[in-house]
Scaffold this motif. Structure first.
Motif, PDB file in Angstrom:
ATOM      1  N   LEU A  16       0.828  -1.204   0.000  1.00 24.09           N
ATOM      2  CA  LEU A  16       0.000   0.000   0.000  1.00 24.09           C
ATOM      3  C   LEU A  16       0.861   1.253   0.000  1.00 24.09           C
ATOM      4  N   LYS A  17       1.942   1.224   0.742  1.00 21.07           N
ATOM      5  CA  LYS A  17       2.853   2.376   0.753  1.00 21.07           C
ATOM      6  C   LYS A  17       3.494   2.587  -0.614  1.00 21.07           C
ATOM      7  N   ARG A  18       3.843   1.502  -1.297  1.00 20.84           N
ATOM      8  CA  ARG A  18       4.420   1.617  -2.640  1.00 20.84           C
ATOM      9  C   ARG A  18       3.403   2.191  -3.630  1.00 20.84           C
ATOM     10  N   ILE A  19       2.138   1.803  -3.471  1.00 20.74           N
ATOM     11  CA  ILE A  19       1.083   2.337  -4.339  1.00 20.74           C
ATOM     12  C   ILE A  19       0.991   3.856  -4.174  1.00 20.74           C
ATOM     13  N   ILE A  20       1.124   4.332  -2.934  1.00 23.54           N
ATOM     14  CA  ILE A  20       1.107   5.773  -2.673  1.00 23.54           C
ATOM     15  C   ILE A  20       2.324   6.435  -3.311  1.00 23.54           C
ATOM     16  N   GLU A  21       3.490   5.805  -3.169  1.00 25.39           N
ATOM     17  CA  GLU A  21       4.723   6.358  -3.757  1.00 25.39           C
ATOM     18  C   GLU A  21       4.633   6.474  -5.271  1.00 25.39           C
ATOM     19  N   ASN A  22       3.837   5.619  -5.876  1.00 24.74           N
ATOM     20  CA  ASN A  22       3.664   5.657  -7.331  1.00 24.74           C
ATOM     21  C   ASN A  22       2.617   6.680  -7.772  1.00 24.74           C
ATOM     22  N   GLY A  23       2.084   7.433  -6.810  1.00 19.92           N
ATOM     23  CA  GLY A  23       1.211   8.542  -7.153  1.00 19.92           C
ATOM     24  C   GLY A  23      -0.279   8.304  -7.009  1.00 19.92           C
ATOM     25  N   THR A  24      -0.684   7.184  -6.435  1.00 22.59           N
ATOM     26  CA  THR A  24      -2.109   6.896  -6.279  1.00 22.59           C
ATOM     27  C   THR A  24      -2.633   7.465  -4.961  1.00 22.59           C
ATOM     28  N   ASP A  25      -3.758   8.143  -5.035  1.00 20.33           N
ATOM     29  CA  ASP A  25      -4.420   8.665  -3.844  1.00 20.33           C
ATOM     30  C   ASP A  25      -5.385   7.599  -3.328  1.00 20.33           C
ATOM     31  N   LEU A  26      -5.038   6.975  -2.219  1.00 22.37           N
ATOM     32  CA  LEU A  26      -5.876   5.898  -1.689  1.00 22.37           C
ATOM     33  C   LEU A  26      -7.263   6.385  -1.296  1.00 22.37           C
ATOM     34  N   LYS A  27      -7.375   7.668  -0.946  1.00 23.03           N
ATOM     35  CA  LYS A  27      -8.678   8.208  -0.529  1.00 23.03           C
ATOM     36  C   LYS A  27      -9.681   8.222  -1.680  1.00 23.03           C
ATOM     37  N   SER A  28      -9.182   8.224  -2.904  1.00 28.57           N
ATOM     38  CA  SER A  28     -10.074   8.328  -4.064  1.00 28.57           C
ATOM     39  C   SER A  28     -10.506   6.968  -4.612  1.00 28.57           C
ATOM     40  N   LEU A  29      -9.947   5.891  -4.087  1.00 26.86           N
ATOM     41  CA  LEU A  29     -10.204   4.577  -4.660  1.00 26.86           C
ATOM     42  C   LEU A  29     -11.551   4.014  -4.192  1.00 26.86           C
ATOM     43  N   ARG A  30     -12.344   3.561  -5.161  1.00 29.15           N
ATOM     44  CA  ARG A  30     -13.605   2.874  -4.876  1.00 29.15           C
ATOM     45  C   ARG A  30     -13.821   1.793  -5.931  1.00 29.15           C
ATOM     46  N   GLY A  34     -18.919   1.154  -4.991  1.00 30.25           N
ATOM     47  CA  GLY A  34     -18.691   2.342  -4.181  1.00 30.25           C
ATOM     48  C   GLY A  34     -17.961   2.069  -2.879  1.00 30.25           C
ATOM     49  N   SER A  35     -17.455   0.860  -2.702  1.00 34.09           N
ATOM     50  CA  SER A  35     -16.742   0.506  -1.470  1.00 34.09           C
ATOM     51  C   SER A  35     -15.345   1.110  -1.466  1.00 34.09           C
ATOM     52  N   THR A  36     -14.939   1.632  -0.323  1.00 41.66           N
ATOM     53  CA  THR A  36     -13.585   2.149  -0.145  1.00 41.66           C
ATOM     54  C   THR A  36     -12.669   1.034   0.359  1.00 41.66           C
TER      55      THR A  36
END
Length: 206
Positions: A16-30, A34-36
């Motif tokens: 999950l940390k690597r996904i963030i480092e690659n530029g993905t905003d986890l808050k926007s994922l659904r 519509g599940s977060t």
């Protein structure tokens, strides 16, 4: 979303940390429902990931899926009692939360026969077994419809008024196995006999 969802299912914080480092905003994922990520964590019992996503990343624990369900609803539906207790204890959710159709955490636990979840909500959180959805259905109705016999016996044992509320007869919803459970229950046998006398026949049940 798929990569992050897989990381949650594997309880893999580093991914999950690597996904963030690659530029993905986890808050926007659904997902398409519509599940977060918090909903997915709740289904899997990932308390540590929920805490990290809320406290460090900023996901909102009260965010709802398309049907209005919170992560707490998902933990109740999947029988993740420890996660549900943790969510309520951290005040990330309330035991009285309802989805868009008025289904409470108790309804979600009841329909999937998680009697430990239902018992905890009733005994520790004082959720009423007679609470109804927008359509007038109790948790007992959902338990009966889905064949959740253990939960059904617990609910009608707590309060037989959940047999019928708002004019909806529980025997109309019950599968054959749960109808037998109800008929065998000494506190409700007379009520069910009265329902049959009033014209609730097999075609109402199935």
């Amino acid at each position: 979303m798929e990569e992050a969802s897989t990381a949650v299912k594997l309880d893999d914080l580093d991914s999950l940390k690597r996904i963030i480092e690659n530029g993905t905003d986890l808050k926007s994922l659904r997902d398409r429902h519509g599940s977060t990520l918090l909903h997915i964590c709740a289904r899997r019992g990932r308390q540590s990931l929920i805490h990290w996503l809320v406290e460090d990343i900023g996901l909102v624990p009260t965010d709802r899926a398309n049907n209005g369900a919170t992560p707490a609803h998902d933990s109740a539906a999947c029988g993740q009692l420890l996660t549900l207790q943790w969510l309520v204890g951290k005040k990330y959710c309330s035991a009285s939360d309802c989805d868009g159709r008025g289904l409470s955490l108790l309804h979600y636990g009841a329909q999937f026969n998680h009697v430990d979840v239902v018992e905890w909500l009733v005994e520790s959180c004082e959720v009423a077994v007679t609470d109804v959805t927008n359509g007038g259905l109790t948790g007992a109705h959902y338990a009966a419809h889905n064949g959740a016999g253990d939960t059904l016996k617990y609910l009608v044992g707590k309060d037989k008024r959940c047999l019928t509320l708002w004019g909806v007869c529980l025997s109309e919803c019950a599968c054959s196995a749960c109808l037998f459970i109800l008929y065998s229950h000494p506190s409700v046998r007379l009520s069910l006999c009265l329902f049959v006398c009033q014209g609730y026949l097999l075609h109402h049940i199935f």
